[in-house]
Design an enzyme around this catalytic site. Structure first.
Site, PDB file in Angstrom:
ATOM      1  N   LYS A   1     -43.118  30.126   8.399  1.00 39.30           N
ATOM      2  CA  LYS A   1     -42.164  29.951   9.503  1.00 39.30           C
ATOM      3  C   LYS A   1     -40.798  29.470   9.004  1.00 39.30           C
ATOM      4  O   LYS A   1     -39.800  29.613   9.719  1.00 39.30           O
ATOM      5  CB  LYS A   1     -42.718  28.971  10.534  1.00 39.30           C
ATOM      6  CG  LYS A   1     -43.894  29.511  11.346  1.00 39.30           C
ATOM      7  CD  LYS A   1     -44.281  28.541  12.442  1.00 39.30           C
ATOM      8  CE  LYS A   1     -45.350  29.112  13.369  1.00 39.30           C
ATOM      9  NZ  LYS A   1     -46.711  28.930  12.856  1.00 39.30           N
TER      10      LYS A   1
ATOM     11  N   SER B   1     -44.995  23.948  15.437  1.00 43.35           N
ATOM     12  CA  SER B   1     -45.480  25.126  14.712  1.00 43.35           C
ATOM     13  C   SER B   1     -46.079  26.124  15.700  1.00 43.35           C
ATOM     14  O   SER B   1     -47.130  26.730  15.450  1.00 43.35           O
ATOM     15  CB  SER B   1     -46.517  24.749  13.648  1.00 43.35           C
ATOM     16  OG  SER B   1     -46.669  25.775  12.705  1.00 43.35           O
TER      17      SER B   1
ATOM     18  N   SER C   1     -48.490  28.520   8.011  1.00 41.91           N
ATOM     19  CA  SER C   1     -47.255  28.339   8.783  1.00 41.91           C
ATOM     20  C   SER C   1     -46.045  27.955   7.944  1.00 41.91           C
ATOM     21  O   SER C   1     -44.936  27.839   8.485  1.00 41.91           O
ATOM     22  CB  SER C   1     -47.470  27.291   9.877  1.00 41.91           C
ATOM     23  OG  SER C   1     -48.228  27.827  10.930  1.00 41.91           O
TER      24      SER C   1
ATOM     25  N   LYS D   1     -42.687  20.863   6.595  1.00 39.42           N
ATOM     26  CA  LYS D   1     -43.563  21.787   7.317  1.00 39.42           C
ATOM     27  C   LYS D   1     -44.984  21.701   6.805  1.00 39.42           C
ATOM     28  O   LYS D   1     -45.221  21.632   5.598  1.00 39.42           O
ATOM     29  CB  LYS D   1     -43.061  23.231   7.157  1.00 39.42           C
ATOM     30  CG  LYS D   1     -43.719  24.233   8.087  1.00 39.42           C
ATOM     31  CD  LYS D   1     -43.129  24.155   9.474  1.00 39.42           C
ATOM     32  CE  LYS D   1     -43.955  24.952  10.483  1.00 39.42           C
ATOM     33  NZ  LYS D   1     -45.304  24.404  10.741  1.00 39.42           N
TER      34      LYS D   1
END
Length: 262
Positions: free
Chosen positions: A48, A101, A45, A207
């Protein structure tokens, strides 16, 4: 750029050889420690963040109405819990993208902007090329495992640094909790997957990610006493425990140098 030159030899800069398949630690723009910083790995992720960059660069309207497709509602992995046909503001979907997420919000945003996931991935790769990223190729906007998808710790650091220059990103990744209300009247609660927020002093984001092929991944940014430390970890089995220790060690290194007047 937070970090310029490539790592020629990670050996003298690798005090933690077993914490991750690849990592790097940068303090005030200087590379302190690294392992396989240019090795191509699945980004999970962390991809992202590139998705966020692309979204914000293309006529971004936080008040636009996003309609959840069946594809988005049925996506695997971390989700907000959107239902097929459910509507929400683009700004709220963006918050879910970075705080929870949420893959369903990610797919809905990508489809709304580009028409398909493949078309959106092409925009991600165009942005990567424009940024000069040498080890990155994106296939899925959410970072789910896909053939041909990969990035490096160095490239992801550059993506993260650019993303944090945008107020929409910096605001979202600093949140531990958020609530959104869909345009159909349903309240959805979310909690961050970044366990460093509120637990490690100075951490401002940004993140975390996980897939079966990528393992546990993390990008973190912390500020203390006027100094900034970035940490990127790819495939790090004990990421939270080791990340906190590595961040603390980086700030201790900076303080030691400052005390010696370097």
């Amino acid at each position: 750029m937070v970090l310029g030159s490539r790592v020629a030899a990670a050996e003298p800069l690798d005090p933690w050889p077993r914490v991750a398949s690849a990592y790097l630690v940068v303090a005030d723009g200087e590379l302190l420690w690294a392992r396989n910083a240019d090795a191509i790995r699945p980004p999970a992720s962390l991809a992202k963040l590139m998705t966020a960059l692309v979204l914000l660069a293309h006529d971004w309207d936080p008040d636009a109405t996003i309609i959840t497709s069946r594809t988005a509602a049925g996506i695997e992995g971390s989700r907000l819990g959107l239902r097929a046909g459910e509507r929400l503001r683009a700004g709220d979907a963006f918050t879910a993208l970075l705080v929870r997420s949420a893959n369903d919000a990610c797919v809905a945003l990508a489809e709304h902007m580009a028409g398909s996931l493949a078309a959106f991935a092409a925009l991600m790769n165009a942005r990567a090329a424009a940024m000069g990223l040498q080890e990155s190729h994106f296939v899925h906007p959410c970072g789910l495992d896909a053939p041909g998808q990969g990035s490096s710790a160095r490239d992801l650091l550059q993506v993260a640094a650019e993303a944090m220059q945008l107020s929409e990103v910096a605001r979202a990744v600093a949140l531990t909790d958020a609530v959104v209300t869909t345009l159909d009247g349903r309240r959805l609660f979310m909690h961050t997957g970044n366990h460093l927020l509120g637990r490690t002093r100075g951490v401002e984001g940004i993140k975390s990610g996980y897939t079966g092929k990528a393992g546990k991944c993390l990008i973190a940014l912390a500020h203390r006493d006027g100094h900034a430390v970035w940490l990127v970890m790819l495939n790090a089995p004990e990421r939270w425990f080791t990340a906190q220790g590595m961040i603390d060690a980086a700030f201790a290194r900076v303080a030691d140098r400052e005390g010696r007047g370097e």
